[in-house]
Motif scaffolding. Structure first.
Motif: not given
Length: 138
Positions: A2-9, A40-54
């Motif tokens: 399980r891998i997540i990609i987290i993108n910022g502003p 074969d990888v459970e990929l997730e994605y999250f993006q936020s423009n807000i520092e605290g949410e990251l």
């Protein structure tokens, strides 16, 4: 795995924002390709423009996921808080940047994430995300 990609502003503007630097493809379209490539990888994605949410997202998943691919964008160069969140969790974090930040403005040469991260990949365009995911598979 399980891998997540987290993108910022501003990474929600990929495909529209400075295509000469970031390319013409949206991240959503690219993410679909990643999901197809890494079936074969459970990929997730999250993006936020807000520092605290990251920071909250890193804390939320930072003890249970197998990997975090983090492009904190401009917060890379300003956020001690995001760097501290990366340091605080046990899930390995790969710092990613689409552009080679060392070829850009001098303020982009500083990263508060690099030291606590497991690795850093930059300058390979969107392919940087592929490389980060692959790093967790070996």
């Amino acid at each position: 795995m399980r891998i997540i990609i987290i993108n910022g502003p501003n990474l929600n503007l990929l495909g529209k924002r400075e295509p000469e630097v970031y390319g013409a493809e949206t991240f959503e379209d690219y993410f679909s390709k990643l999901q197809f490539k890494f079936k074969d990888v459970e990929l997730e994605y999250f993006q936020s423009n807000i520092e605290g949410e990251l920071i909250s997202k890193i804390q939320e998943i930072g003890f249970t996921y197998d990997g975090i691919v983090l492009n904190a964008a401009a917060y890379t160069h300003t956020s001690v808080g995001i760097g501290d969140a990366v340091k605080a969790v046990t899930t390995p974090v790969i710092e990613v940047h689409i552009s080679n930040t060392h070829r850009r403005e001098e303020f982009r040469h500083v990263s508060y994430i690099s030291a606590p991260a497991s690795g850093v990949i930059l300058g390979f365009g969107l392919k940087s995300y592929d490389l980060a995911i692959e790093s967790f598979l070996f």
